[in-house]
Design an enzyme around this catalytic site. Structure first.
Site, PDB file in Angstrom:
ATOM      1  CD  GLU A  95      -3.094   0.807   0.441  1.00  0.00           C
ATOM      2  OE1 GLU A  95      -2.535   1.597  -0.331  1.00  0.00           O
ATOM      3  OE2 GLU A  95      -4.309   0.871   0.679  1.00  0.00           O
ATOM      4  CG  ASP A  96      -0.988   4.824  -1.382  1.00  0.00           C
ATOM      5  OD1 ASP A  96      -1.694   4.152  -0.608  1.00  0.00           O
ATOM      6  OD2 ASP A  96      -1.482   5.685  -2.147  1.00  0.00           O
ATOM      7  CG  ASP A  99      -5.923   8.792   6.332  1.00  0.00           C
ATOM      8  OD1 ASP A  99      -5.699   9.132   7.498  1.00  0.00           O
ATOM      9  OD2 ASP A  99      -6.585   9.507   5.555  1.00  0.00           O
ATOM     10  CG  PHE A 148      -3.701  15.266   1.445  1.00  0.00           C
ATOM     11  CD1 PHE A 148      -4.618  14.232   1.564  1.00  0.00           C
ATOM     12  CD2 PHE A 148      -3.199  15.583   0.185  1.00  0.00           C
ATOM     13  CE1 PHE A 148      -5.032  13.520   0.444  1.00  0.00           C
ATOM     14  CE2 PHE A 148      -3.614  14.866  -0.935  1.00  0.00           C
ATOM     15  CZ  PHE A 148      -4.530  13.845  -0.801  1.00  0.00           C
ATOM     16  NE  ARG A 161      -1.967   8.727  -9.448  1.00  0.00           N
ATOM     17  CZ  ARG A 161      -2.675   8.328  -8.407  1.00  0.00           C
ATOM     18  NH1 ARG A 161      -2.074   7.894  -7.325  1.00  0.00           N
ATOM     19  NH2 ARG A 161      -3.996   8.364  -8.450  1.00  0.00           N
TER      20      ARG A 161
END
Ligand code: 5GP
Length: 170
Positions: A95-96, A99, A148, A161
Site C-alpha cells: 500500500e502507499d 490513513d 495530506f 504522482r
C-alpha cells in the site's frame, strides 16, 4: 496550492531498501505473491520488488475511496479485481499509505477469503495517530503526522504522482 518538502527522494530510497532486506529475511525460501494497490503504491511497489531476492509473483488491485478529495468518503469500490491464485500462498499487500485503515482492513479481509498461507502488509506511510486498526502493520516505511501528502505515487486529483520525494500539501 503549495508543496512543502517532507521526505526526500534519497530518504525514501534508503527506507525502501531497508524494508526489502527485512522482507527477504522473513520470506527466505518461501514463495511470495505481492499485491500492489493501484494507483498510489505503484512506485513504492516497483522499487520495493527490485530489492527482493525471493520468488515473487506480482498482481494488482485497484480500489477507490478518496475520489479527488482530501478526506475519505468511507466507501470502497473495487475498480480492478485480483487475477492471481493466492490459495496457500504467502501474500504481501503493498500500500502507499494507511490513513483511517479502512482500505487495508477491507483488503486483508478480501485476500483472506481466498485462504492464503499468510497475509502481510507493507505500507510506505502510516498515519498512526489516525488509523483505527487492531493489528500490527508488518512493514512500515514512515510513520507520519495527520497531514495530506503527495508524491512518489501519491496524488491529489491525479497530480504529483511523478515526484521522487514526498511533499506536504498546504
Ligand atoms: P484509508 O482507507 O486508510 O483511510 O485510506 C487509504 C487510501 O487513502 C490510500 O491508499 C490513499 O489512496 C488515500 N490517502 C490517505 N491519506 C492520503 C494522503 O495523505 N495523501 C494522498 N495522496 N492519499 C491519501
Amino acid at each position: 496550492m503549495k508543496l512543502t518538502r517532507f521526505i526526500s527522494a534519497s530518504a525514501v530510497q534508503k527506507r525502501v531498501a531497508e524494508l526489502g532486506l527485512k522482507i527477504n529475511r522473513d520470506f527466505k525460501n518461501k514463495n511470495l505473491v505481492v499485491i500492489c494497490v493501484l494507483n498510489g503504491a505503484f512506485m513504492f511497489c516497483s522499487d520495493l520488488i527490485k530489492h527482493l531476492k525471493v520468488d515473487v509473483e506480482i498482481d494488482f488491485i485497484k480500489l477507490s475511496s478518496y475520489r479527488n478529495a482530501k478526506t475519505s468518503s468511507g466507501k470502497i469500490n473495487v475498480l480492478k479485481k485480483l487475477n492471481c491464485e493466492i490459495y496457500r500462498k504467502n501474500v504481501l499487500i503493498v500500500e502507499d499509505i494507511v490513513d483511517t485503515g479502512l482500505t487495508i482492513k477491507y483488503l486483508i479481509n478480501l485476500v483472506k477469503k481466498h485462504s492464503p498461507s499468510s497475509v502481510k502488509v507493507a505500507t510506505l506511510l502510516h498515519k498512526s495517530d489516525v488509523s483505527n486498526i487492531d493489528f500490527k502493520l508488518d512493514y512500515v516505511g514512515f510513520d507520519i503526522e495527520n497531514k495530506f501528502v503527495v508524491g512518489y505515487g501519491l496524488d491529489y486529483a491525479q497530480k504529483f504522482r511523478n515526484l521522487k520525494g514526498i511533499y506536504l500539501m498546504n
